[in-house]
Design an enzyme around this catalytic site. Sequence first.
Site, PDB file in Angstrom:
ATOM      1  CG  ASP A   8      -1.990  -1.114   1.126  1.00 27.81           C
ATOM      2  OD1 ASP A   8      -1.935  -1.923   0.191  1.00 27.81           O
ATOM      3  OD2 ASP A   8      -2.852  -1.183   2.030  1.00 27.81           O
ATOM      4  CG  HIS A  48     -11.292   0.980  -0.337  1.00 26.52           C
ATOM      5  ND1 HIS A  48     -11.175  -0.343  -0.001  1.00 26.52           N
ATOM      6  CD2 HIS A  48     -10.494   1.658   0.543  1.00 26.52           C
ATOM      7  CE1 HIS A  48     -10.349  -0.470   1.029  1.00 26.52           C
ATOM      8  NE2 HIS A  48      -9.914   0.728   1.368  1.00 26.52           N
ATOM      9  CG  HIS A  81      -8.625   5.169   2.591  1.00 29.40           C
ATOM     10  ND1 HIS A  81      -9.730   4.912   3.376  1.00 29.40           N
ATOM     11  CD2 HIS A  81      -8.028   3.968   2.396  1.00 29.40           C
ATOM     12  CE1 HIS A  81      -9.774   3.617   3.650  1.00 29.40           C
ATOM     13  NE2 HIS A  81      -8.767   3.008   3.068  1.00 29.40           N
ATOM     14  CE  LYS A 106      -4.461  -4.376   1.680  1.00 35.77           C
ATOM     15  NZ  LYS A 106      -4.919  -3.027   2.004  1.00 35.77           N
ATOM     16  CB  CYS A 151      -2.290  -2.966   5.190  1.00 37.53           C
ATOM     17  SG  CYS A 151      -4.010  -2.394   5.093  1.00 37.53           S
TER      18      CYS A 151
HETATM   19  C1  VGL Z   1      -4.963   0.679   5.587  1.00 36.13           C
HETATM   20  C2  VGL Z   1      -6.610   1.548   6.900  1.00 36.13           C
HETATM   21  C3  VGL Z   1      -7.521   1.441   5.881  1.00 36.13           C
HETATM   22  C4  VGL Z   1      -3.518   0.266   5.465  1.00 36.13           C
HETATM   23  C5  VGL Z   1      -5.859   0.553   4.547  1.00 36.13           C
HETATM   24  O1  VGL Z   1      -3.007   0.186   4.330  1.00 36.13           O
HETATM   25  O2  VGL Z   1      -2.895   0.019   6.516  1.00 36.13           O
HETATM   26  N1  VGL Z   1      -5.353   1.156   6.751  1.00 36.13           N
HETATM   27  N2  VGL Z   1      -7.132   0.930   4.703  1.00 36.13           N
HETATM   28 ZN    ZN Z   2      -8.512   0.991   2.987  1.00 34.46          ZN
END
Ligand code: VGL
Ligand code: ZN
Length: 206
Positions: A8, A48, A81, A106, A151
């Site tokens: 991420d 998302h 986000h 994801k 994550c």
């Molecule tokens: C994440 C919160 C929501 C992450 C992703 O990548 O850690 N955290 N979505």
């Molecule tokens: Zn997320």
Amino acid sequence: MRALVIVDLQNDFMPEGALGVPEADRIVPLINRLIGKFDIVVASQDYHPCNHCSLISNHPGRRVRESVVINGLSQIIWPDHCIEGTYGSRLVEKLDQSRLARVFHKGTHPEYDSYSCFFDNGHFYSTGLDDFLRQAGADQIYLCGLTIDYCVKYSAIDAVACGFDTYVILDACRGIDMIPGDLHNAITEMVAAGVRIITADTFLEM
Ligand code: VGL
Ligand code: ZN
């Protein structure tokens, strides 16, 4: 064979982003240096749809960081986000993407969040990363990226459960630390699950 999983590393998780993580930009040059040390390199992308259950705009009257229960699973409400197709969802431009064998999305199902880059939070769906790494011949998985308390942590715990030798390169990660102590607890939980915590100097002359 060693695989690097970059978790991420996206614009919305950069310090100025929608779900900004302190110092997230600082790990990018380090990760670029690490990439050359691995046989296989993949990335995950939190991705998302706009009707996703983790986004505050789908929970009128609630606040960010509140917990709700959706389909029997506890769900934290996050700022909007990493919405598919937006600038915020893109991998950061400064990441060297030339050696990425594949990027795994994801959190694409509206009703299920997915902290892990292997499976959603209910373990109903696989992203395909498990099979991909196995077929590529990887047995040692090294994780880096964002965020250590969500994550990266859940991905590492799933990697152990999938049977991989699993390492987290700690100085190539940053965290949210929503409740102070989350970062420390994340490390304790990962170690208890069988994850090994290392630093980038294992691979690099620092
Ligand atoms: C994440 C919160 C929501 C992450 C992703 O990548 O850690 N955290 N979505
Ligand atoms: Zn997320």
